[in-house]
Design an enzyme around this catalytic site. Structure first.
Site, PDB file in Angstrom:
ATOM      1  N   GLY A  32       1.827  -0.036   0.975  1.00 28.43           N
ATOM      2  CA  GLY A  32       2.051  -1.163   1.866  1.00 28.43           C
ATOM      3  C   GLY A  32       0.755  -1.839   2.239  1.00 28.43           C
ATOM      4  O   GLY A  32      -0.230  -1.795   1.499  1.00 28.43           O
ATOM      5  N   GLU A  71      -1.670   3.497  -1.194  1.00 34.92           N
ATOM      6  CA  GLU A  71      -1.718   2.413  -2.173  1.00 34.92           C
ATOM      7  C   GLU A  71      -1.513   1.137  -1.378  1.00 34.92           C
ATOM      8  O   GLU A  71      -0.403   0.842  -0.928  1.00 34.92           O
ATOM      9  CB  GLU A  71      -0.624   2.608  -3.232  1.00 34.92           C
ATOM     10  CG  GLU A  71      -0.904   1.852  -4.521  1.00 34.92           C
ATOM     11  CD  GLU A  71      -0.459   0.408  -4.486  1.00 34.92           C
ATOM     12  OE1 GLU A  71      -1.322  -0.469  -4.249  1.00 34.92           O
ATOM     13  OE2 GLU A  71       0.724   0.149  -4.679  1.00 34.92           O
ATOM     14  N   CYS A 129       1.556  -6.436  -4.644  1.00 32.95           N
ATOM     15  CA  CYS A 129       0.151  -6.155  -4.352  1.00 32.95           C
ATOM     16  C   CYS A 129      -0.730  -6.477  -5.544  1.00 32.95           C
ATOM     17  O   CYS A 129      -1.947  -6.622  -5.401  1.00 32.95           O
ATOM     18  CB  CYS A 129      -0.026  -4.708  -3.923  1.00 32.95           C
ATOM     19  SG  CYS A 129       0.452  -3.505  -5.199  1.00 32.95           S
TER      20      CYS A 129
END
Length: 490
Positions: free
Chosen positions: A235, A257, A291
């Site tokens: 997140g 991550e 991301c």
């Protein structure tokens, strides 16, 4: 279109999955889940609380050692059966599309990739777990062995809920751990509850895999609970810092991550059409909500005009609308909070002198793919993760400027370099400060065997995928055995 999992009453309705069964939360909370395009109610999950976390942790602790003691072949067989069940799951494709607001191709990718994670994890179960060490003590047998961490808590995001959950679930289970999953409140169905029956049918024992949909209080209790041995979080960097701070004070293993502000470098010898296709996919796929999307296009002046023309044309040609309609390229932004943030980032950049070449508009949460130039390098649109289909482009003179600008960030997740001279592009790629880099391909890449992860504000340096999972989900233990009598001074 296949029949929707949301059209029928499911055992998960109003429930959590604890100790091998669906049950309501202790406090009776509920979590409505909506179609991100139409707003239609898809289903209702249970909204867990701290009491539910405690019950689930107790169940996991009781079940984990027996699971770890099974022969590796039995754990591997369970994971293979789960993969086959996942591939055959009725209605899962449409559920992902509706719950995440994604097109069919993205849902297909999630299912195939999640099944791949399970198959690869099944192979991971048979990997060697120790090595014999040399020793200076006659009669001593010395070995370094890998043992399961114990209970792993996974807090997963809404953008790729199935595959990003499975990236943790599969290897953790393969290596003998128990797994407690807290999916995002935006996607508790495809991100967790829809898997429970599949795992149960595959033979995962009660307590080994559990799902606790819920909000911040659930996540906090999982991080703080003394019997949770490891926390994996995917997140935002902001939340990752909070988790790292709490877990660090408890000396608890973490795997984070986090976000990225990823650069796509287009060199002066790039094939412009190829580069623009790569750039469009890198910034616009799934509404830019990953991301590993490209948030900064850094283009050499020699090809900048042609690149901008091509990228703008590609953005203008994308169809935005309901993902269930054929021909749709992009669906909606996930929620109003993310939409408002995207509008603020773009509007502030324009107020600071940026120019929009195409897009920049939205109808509700349906946001047009946007190409923007002349962005102030201090603007949040350039320095922060965007999570919307916006491609900021900066023009530079030569590779030195390109590399310096790409590295001018606290993030370090992924970059891409596009150029016709592969050797030269590879040399540029080696100079980029990030955990992953791709030459002549898009920034969004993921394979079960590849070490996925970033550096700096993009993570703590841990990696998911392949042999990296051995490091993530086991601890090394030194064990000696001495057969002959030993003698000490007292």
């Amino acid at each position: 279109m296949e029949s929707s999992m949301a059209e029928h009453h499911h055992p998960w309705t109003g429930s959590l999955y604890v100790d091998g069964r669906f049950r309501p939360p202790a406090a009776g909370g509920s979590l409505p889940v909506h179609d991100k395009s139409s707003g239609e109610l898809l289903g209702v999950a249970g909204d867990a609380g701290p009491e539910d976390v405690d019950a689930a942790v107790a169940s996991s602790v009781a079940a984990q050692q027996a699971w770890a003691a099974l022969p590796y072949s039995e754990r591997a067989a369970v994971l293979r059966r789960a993969a086959a069940a996942l591939e055959a799951a009725d209605g899962l494709r449409e559920l992902i599309m509706r719950e995440t607001g994604s097109i069919a191709g993205k849902a297909d990718y999630e299912i195939a990739s999640a099944a791949g994670e399970l198959f690869e994890a099944a192979a991971l179960a048979s990997r060697p777990v120790g090595e014999v060490l040399r020793t200076g003590h006659p009669g001593r047998f010395s070995v370094a062995e890998r043992v399961p961490v114990g209970l792993v808590a996974a807090i997963t995001p809404w953008n790729f809920p199935l595959v990003l959950g499975m990236r943790v679930i599969a290897p953790a289970l393969a290596l003998g751990n128990a797994l407690l999953l807290k999916p995002s409140p935006e996607t508790p169905l495809s991100g967790g509850l829809a898997l429970c029956e599949l795992f149960e049918q595959a033979g995962v024992p009660a307590g080994v895999f559990q799902v606790l949909p819920g909000g911040e209080a659930v996540g906090r209790r999982l991080v703080e609970h003394p019997d949770v041995a490891m926390v994996h979080f995917t997140g935002s960097t902001t939340v990752g810092r909070e988790i790292a701070g709490t877990a660090g004070s408890l000396l608890k293993k973490t795997s984070l991550e986090l976000g990225g502000n990823n650069a796509l470098l287009v060199l002066d010898d790039a094939d412009v059409d190829q580069a623009a296709m790569i750039g469009a996919w890198s910034s616009f796929h799934y509404q830019g909500q990953t991301c590993i999307s490209a948030g900064r296009h850094i283009v050499d002046r020699a090809v900048a005009d042609a690149y901008l023309d091509n990228l703008t044309a590609r953005a203008a040609a994308v169809t935005v609308g309901d993902p269930l309609r054929d021909g749709t390229g992009l669906g909606p932004i996930i929620n109003d909070v993310q939409l408002a943030r995207a509008r603020r980032l773009l509007d502030d950049a324009v107020a600071g002198g940026a120019r929009i070449l195409t897009g920049g508009t939205n109808e509700g949460r349906f946001f047009r793919p946007t190409v923007v130039v002349d962005v102030d390098p201090a603007a949040a649109l350039w320095t922060e993760e965007i999570f919307a289909p916006i491609a900021p482009v900066a023009v530079v003179d030569g590779t030195e400027q390109a590399v310096a600008l790409a590295n001018d960030t606290g993030y370090g997740l992924v970059s891409s370099v596009v150029g016709s001279d592969v050797h030269r592009a590879t040399e540029v790629a080696r100079r980029l400060n990030c955990g992953m880099v791709h030459v002549n391909d898009a920034t969004p890449q993921d394979e079960p065997l590849a070490p996925f992860g970033g550096i700096g504000q993009s993570g703590l340096g841990g990696r998911a995928g392949g042999d990296s999972n051995l490091e993530e989900f086991t601890e090394r233990r030194w064990r000696t055995v001495t057969g002959d009598p030993v003698h000490y001074p007292y």
